[in-house]
Design a protein around this motif. Sequence first.
Motif, PDB file in Angstrom:
ATOM      1  N   MET A 184       0.831  -1.198   0.000  1.00  0.00           N
ATOM      2  CA  MET A 184       0.000   0.000   0.000  1.00  0.00           C
ATOM      3  C   MET A 184       0.869   1.252   0.000  1.00  0.00           C
ATOM      4  O   MET A 184       1.936   1.284   0.628  1.00  0.00           O
ATOM      5  N   PHE A 185       0.382   2.267  -0.688  1.00  0.00           N
ATOM      6  CA  PHE A 185       1.060   3.559  -0.728  1.00  0.00           C
ATOM      7  C   PHE A 185       0.186   4.558   0.020  1.00  0.00           C
ATOM      8  O   PHE A 185      -1.001   4.711  -0.289  1.00  0.00           O
ATOM      9  N   LEU A 186       0.789   5.234   1.002  1.00  0.00           N
ATOM     10  CA  LEU A 186       0.042   6.069   1.927  1.00  0.00           C
ATOM     11  C   LEU A 186       0.536   7.505   1.902  1.00  0.00           C
ATOM     12  O   LEU A 186       1.731   7.763   1.692  1.00  0.00           O
ATOM     13  N   ALA A 187      -0.371   8.434   2.174  1.00  0.00           N
ATOM     14  CA  ALA A 187       0.026   9.805   2.463  1.00  0.00           C
ATOM     15  C   ALA A 187       0.749   9.808   3.807  1.00  0.00           C
ATOM     16  O   ALA A 187       0.648   8.846   4.591  1.00  0.00           O
ATOM     17  N   PRO A 188       1.479  10.874   4.133  1.00  0.00           N
ATOM     18  CA  PRO A 188       2.225  10.887   5.404  1.00  0.00           C
ATOM     19  C   PRO A 188       1.364  10.711   6.655  1.00  0.00           C
ATOM     20  O   PRO A 188       1.882  10.289   7.694  1.00  0.00           O
ATOM     21  N   ASP A 189       0.054  11.007   6.573  1.00  0.00           N
ATOM     22  CA  ASP A 189      -0.802  10.787   7.739  1.00  0.00           C
ATOM     23  C   ASP A 189      -1.335   9.361   7.815  1.00  0.00           C
ATOM     24  O   ASP A 189      -2.094   9.013   8.713  1.00  0.00           O
ATOM     25  N   GLY A 190      -0.932   8.510   6.855  1.00  0.00           N
ATOM     26  CA  GLY A 190      -1.346   7.108   6.862  1.00  0.00           C
ATOM     27  C   GLY A 190      -2.538   6.800   5.983  1.00  0.00           C
ATOM     28  O   GLY A 190      -2.936   5.636   5.873  1.00  0.00           O
ATOM     29  N   THR A 191      -3.133   7.812   5.348  1.00  0.00           N
ATOM     30  CA  THR A 191      -4.284   7.570   4.471  1.00  0.00           C
ATOM     31  C   THR A 191      -3.816   6.937   3.165  1.00  0.00           C
ATOM     32  O   THR A 191      -2.956   7.494   2.480  1.00  0.00           O
ATOM     33  N   PRO A 192      -4.375   5.797   2.772  1.00  0.00           N
ATOM     34  CA  PRO A 192      -3.918   5.127   1.549  1.00  0.00           C
ATOM     35  C   PRO A 192      -4.437   5.821   0.296  1.00  0.00           C
ATOM     36  O   PRO A 192      -5.547   6.355   0.278  1.00  0.00           O
ATOM     37  N   VAL A 211       2.572  10.330  -9.407  1.00  0.00           N
ATOM     38  CA  VAL A 211       1.184  10.639  -9.053  1.00  0.00           C
ATOM     39  C   VAL A 211       1.137  11.447  -7.759  1.00  0.00           C
ATOM     40  O   VAL A 211       0.375  12.422  -7.644  1.00  0.00           O
ATOM     41  N   TRP A 212       1.957  11.058  -6.784  1.00  0.00           N
ATOM     42  CA  TRP A 212       1.998  11.779  -5.514  1.00  0.00           C
ATOM     43  C   TRP A 212       2.408  13.240  -5.723  1.00  0.00           C
ATOM     44  O   TRP A 212       1.847  14.144  -5.108  1.00  0.00           O
ATOM     45  N   ARG A 213       3.349  13.477  -6.599  1.00  0.00           N
ATOM     46  CA  ARG A 213       3.828  14.845  -6.843  1.00  0.00           C
ATOM     47  C   ARG A 213       2.815  15.683  -7.612  1.00  0.00           C
ATOM     48  O   ARG A 213       2.667  16.883  -7.351  1.00  0.00           O
ATOM     49  N   GLU A 214       2.110  15.070  -8.571  1.00  0.00           N
ATOM     50  CA  GLU A 214       1.333  15.844  -9.528  1.00  0.00           C
ATOM     51  C   GLU A 214      -0.171  15.821  -9.305  1.00  0.00           C
ATOM     52  O   GLU A 214      -0.893  16.624  -9.930  1.00  0.00           O
ATOM     53  N   LYS A 215      -0.681  14.924  -8.471  1.00  0.00           N
ATOM     54  CA  LYS A 215      -2.137  14.800  -8.330  1.00  0.00           C
ATOM     55  C   LYS A 215      -2.557  14.838  -6.868  1.00  0.00           C
ATOM     56  O   LYS A 215      -3.367  14.022  -6.421  1.00  0.00           O
ATOM     57  N   ARG A 216      -2.028  15.796  -6.130  1.00  0.00           N
ATOM     58  CA  ARG A 216      -2.352  15.897  -4.713  1.00  0.00           C
ATOM     59  C   ARG A 216      -3.842  16.167  -4.469  1.00  0.00           C
ATOM     60  O   ARG A 216      -4.413  15.659  -3.506  1.00  0.00           O
ATOM     61  N   THR A 217      -4.439  17.002  -5.313  1.00  0.00           N
ATOM     62  CA  THR A 217      -5.855  17.322  -5.103  1.00  0.00           C
ATOM     63  C   THR A 217      -6.711  16.070  -5.207  1.00  0.00           C
ATOM     64  O   THR A 217      -7.569  15.808  -4.349  1.00  0.00           O
ATOM     65  N   GLU A 218      -6.472  15.274  -6.257  1.00  0.00           N
ATOM     66  CA  GLU A 218      -7.240  14.039  -6.428  1.00  0.00           C
ATOM     67  C   GLU A 218      -6.977  13.062  -5.292  1.00  0.00           C
ATOM     68  O   GLU A 218      -7.898  12.393  -4.810  1.00  0.00           O
ATOM     69  N   ILE A 219      -5.723  12.983  -4.843  1.00  0.00           N
ATOM     70  CA  ILE A 219      -5.386  12.092  -3.727  1.00  0.00           C
ATOM     71  C   ILE A 219      -6.116  12.534  -2.457  1.00  0.00           C
ATOM     72  O   ILE A 219      -6.653  11.704  -1.711  1.00  0.00           O
ATOM     73  N   GLY A 220      -6.143  13.840  -2.215  1.00  0.00           N
ATOM     74  CA  GLY A 220      -6.841  14.348  -1.030  1.00  0.00           C
ATOM     75  C   GLY A 220      -8.325  14.053  -1.072  1.00  0.00           C
ATOM     76  O   GLY A 220      -8.925  13.664  -0.062  1.00  0.00           O
ATOM     77  N   GLU A 221      -8.936  14.222  -2.243  1.00  0.00           N
ATOM     78  CA  GLU A 221     -10.376  13.942  -2.373  1.00  0.00           C
ATOM     79  C   GLU A 221     -10.668  12.468  -2.163  1.00  0.00           C
ATOM     80  O   GLU A 221     -11.649  12.098  -1.506  1.00  0.00           O
ATOM     81  N   GLN A 222      -9.826  11.606  -2.727  1.00  0.00           N
ATOM     82  CA  GLN A 222     -10.016  10.170  -2.530  1.00  0.00           C
ATOM     83  C   GLN A 222      -9.847   9.806  -1.061  1.00  0.00           C
ATOM     84  O   GLN A 222     -10.598   8.983  -0.520  1.00  0.00           O
ATOM     85  N   GLY A 223      -8.861  10.424  -0.382  1.00  0.00           N
ATOM     86  CA  GLY A 223      -8.652  10.151   1.033  1.00  0.00           C
ATOM     87  C   GLY A 223      -9.867  10.511   1.872  1.00  0.00           C
ATOM     88  O   GLY A 223     -10.238   9.786   2.801  1.00  0.00           O
ATOM     89  N   GLU A 224     -10.522  11.622   1.539  1.00  0.00           N
ATOM     90  CA  GLU A 224     -11.730  12.012   2.266  1.00  0.00           C
ATOM     91  C   GLU A 224     -12.838  10.979   2.069  1.00  0.00           C
ATOM     92  O   GLU A 224     -13.575  10.658   3.003  1.00  0.00           O
ATOM     93  N   GLN A 225     -12.945  10.454   0.858  1.00  0.00           N
ATOM     94  CA  GLN A 225     -13.954   9.434   0.594  1.00  0.00           C
ATOM     95  C   GLN A 225     -13.676   8.156   1.375  1.00  0.00           C
ATOM     96  O   GLN A 225     -14.601   7.507   1.885  1.00  0.00           O
ATOM     97  N   ILE A 226     -12.404   7.792   1.488  1.00  0.00           N
ATOM     98  CA  ILE A 226     -12.039   6.581   2.232  1.00  0.00           C
ATOM     99  C   ILE A 226     -12.352   6.764   3.716  1.00  0.00           C
ATOM    100  O   ILE A 226     -12.917   5.874   4.365  1.00  0.00           O
ATOM    101  N   HIS A 227     -11.994   7.928   4.262  1.00  0.00           N
ATOM    102  CA  HIS A 227     -12.311   8.196   5.670  1.00  0.00           C
ATOM    103  C   HIS A 227     -13.820   8.148   5.906  1.00  0.00           C
ATOM    104  O   HIS A 227     -14.286   7.600   6.913  1.00  0.00           O
ATOM    105  N   ALA A 228     -14.579   8.722   4.985  1.00  0.00           N
ATOM    106  CA  ALA A 228     -16.032   8.712   5.132  1.00  0.00           C
ATOM    107  C   ALA A 228     -16.574   7.288   5.081  1.00  0.00           C
ATOM    108  O   ALA A 228     -17.481   6.925   5.846  1.00  0.00           O
ATOM    109  N   ALA A 229     -16.009   6.459   4.193  1.00  0.00           N
ATOM    110  CA  ALA A 229     -16.456   5.065   4.097  1.00  0.00           C
ATOM    111  C   ALA A 229     -16.177   4.303   5.381  1.00  0.00           C
ATOM    112  O   ALA A 229     -17.016   3.536   5.862  1.00  0.00           O
TER     113      ALA A 229
END
Length: 232
Positions: free
Chosen positions: A109-117, A145-163
């Motif tokens: 798994m690839f995670l943001a620094p706060d642990g969100t995949p 992807v991590w460097r260039e698509k932070r906005t999309e990664i953040g939005e997906q992370g919010e959806q995962i947390h909500a799920a």
Amino acid sequence: MANRLAQETSPYLQQHAANPVDWYAWGPEALERAKAEDRPILLSIGYSACHWCHVMAHESFEDPEVAAVMNRLFVNVKVDREERPDLDQIYQSAHQMIAQRPGGWPLTMFLAPDGTPFFGGTYFPKSPRYGLPGFPDLLERVAEVWREKRTEIGEQGEQIHAAFSRMLPRAGAHRAEFSAAPIRGAIEALRASFDPRFGGFGGAPKFPHPTTSNCACASGRPRATTTRARWR
């Protein structure tokens, strides 16, 4: 030279102590470094009896060139699923949400620094085969992807947390009373299955099950088995 995993108690983690990968065990040190360097985390979860875990370790984690790519792009974290079933359950569930298919081991798994995949898979070969990309190439693509698509990664992370929030049981209408009865019951169950002659629990073959004994640990704090959206 041995890496940090040489200091761990898990036999599975110790198997990776000689890897050229700059491994961390799961904990605040790895998360703090990822945050300080704004670097994604590569989380690898496996266990000692897992065939494909050993295949991936031999192909990639023991290879100095692959390890150099991992060390350059990620903070690398190794987890023993038998030692941390709570983390395994969380990230297996996250993998299924992201990939829309069941996970397995090794779980990569690839995670943001706060642990969100934000991306994941299971076994990846060193070179492309089985319809899978080569692991070094995948690492470069995920880092891009991590460097260039932070906005999309953040939005997906919010959806995962909500799920995960929807998966949690709702608070009860009445206040629950704590009791030592479940702990006493767990201890009695372990005592009943203990083999006083040869040691261990149950009959042969006897494999160590850390989570079983953890449930009746001396501290009286059984390990939770329900999935909870807790990244650290």
